[in-house]
Design a protein around this motif. Structure first.
Motif, short mmCIF file in Angstrom:
data_model
loop_
_atom_site.label_atom_id
_atom_site.label_comp_id
_atom_site.label_asym_id
_atom_site.label_seq_id
_atom_site.Cartn_x
_atom_site.Cartn_y
_atom_site.Cartn_z
N ALA A 76 79.03 46.06 46.51
CA ALA A 76 77.69 46.25 47.09
C ALA A 76 76.93 47.34 46.36
O ALA A 76 75.73 47.20 46.11
N ARG A 77 77.60 48.42 46.00
CA ARG A 77 76.92 49.51 45.31
C ARG A 77 76.55 49.14 43.88
O ARG A 77 75.44 49.42 43.42
N GLU A 78 77.47 48.51 43.15
CA GLU A 78 77.22 48.22 41.74
C GLU A 78 76.28 47.05 41.55
O GLU A 78 75.36 47.10 40.74
N LYS A 79 76.52 45.98 42.26
CA LYS A 79 75.78 44.75 42.02
C LYS A 79 74.44 44.71 42.74
O LYS A 79 73.44 44.27 42.18
N TYR A 80 74.44 45.16 43.97
CA TYR A 80 73.26 45.00 44.80
C TYR A 80 72.52 46.31 45.05
O TYR A 80 71.57 46.35 45.83
N LYS A 81 72.96 47.38 44.43
CA LYS A 81 72.31 48.70 44.51
C LYS A 81 72.14 49.18 45.95
O LYS A 81 71.13 49.77 46.31
N MET A 82 73.11 48.91 46.79
CA MET A 82 73.06 49.37 48.18
C MET A 82 73.55 50.82 48.26
O MET A 82 74.26 51.30 47.40
N VAL A 91 69.83 55.23 39.07
CA VAL A 91 70.25 54.20 38.13
C VAL A 91 69.96 54.69 36.73
O VAL A 91 68.81 54.99 36.38
N ILE A 92 70.99 54.80 35.93
CA ILE A 92 70.87 55.28 34.56
C ILE A 92 71.09 54.11 33.63
O ILE A 92 72.11 53.42 33.69
N SER A 93 70.15 53.88 32.75
CA SER A 93 70.30 52.80 31.78
C SER A 93 70.15 53.39 30.39
O SER A 93 69.39 54.34 30.15
N GLU A 94 70.86 52.82 29.47
CA GLU A 94 70.83 53.30 28.09
C GLU A 94 69.64 52.70 27.36
O GLU A 94 69.29 51.54 27.54
#
Length: 99
Positions: A76-82, A91-94
């Motif tokens: 839930a945390r990784e995929k759906y950003k809950m 959320v950190i993106s390269e």
């Protein structure tokens, strides 16, 4: 010499050699085709093993997701950003550097 001539005139020897040559080079299932089939068979067996392992990993992750609360929370945390009520999610993106 007469013995060699008798061998060459032997109709059974000639027909046997003709049969062997026909089966090895001209038949639908000649030697080159058989080697190709063996190579294809090895590739298919490799793919079968690969997909069998992948199926096992996916089935394991499904079982974990069904019965483990920590796994459900992770998905839930990784995929759906809950998130929980009292926490912030960053959320950190390269970013690729452009030179």
């Amino acid at each position: 010499m007469d013995r060699l001539l008798a061998l060459v005139k032997n109709k059974f020897l000639i027909s046997g050699l003709a049969f062997i040559v026909w089966m090895c080079f001209f038949d639908r299932y000649d030697l080159a085709t058989q080697f190709g089939y063996q190579g294809e068979r090895k590739n298919l067996e490799y793919e079968k093993d690969f997909y069998t392992k992948e199926i096992a990993k996916i089935e394991k992750s499904i079982r974990d997701a069904q019965y483990s609360p920590s796994e459900i929370q992770r998905i839930a945390r990784e995929k759906y950003k809950m998130k929980k009520q009292n926490e912030d999610v960053f959320v950190i993106s390269e970013v690729d550097p452009k030179d």
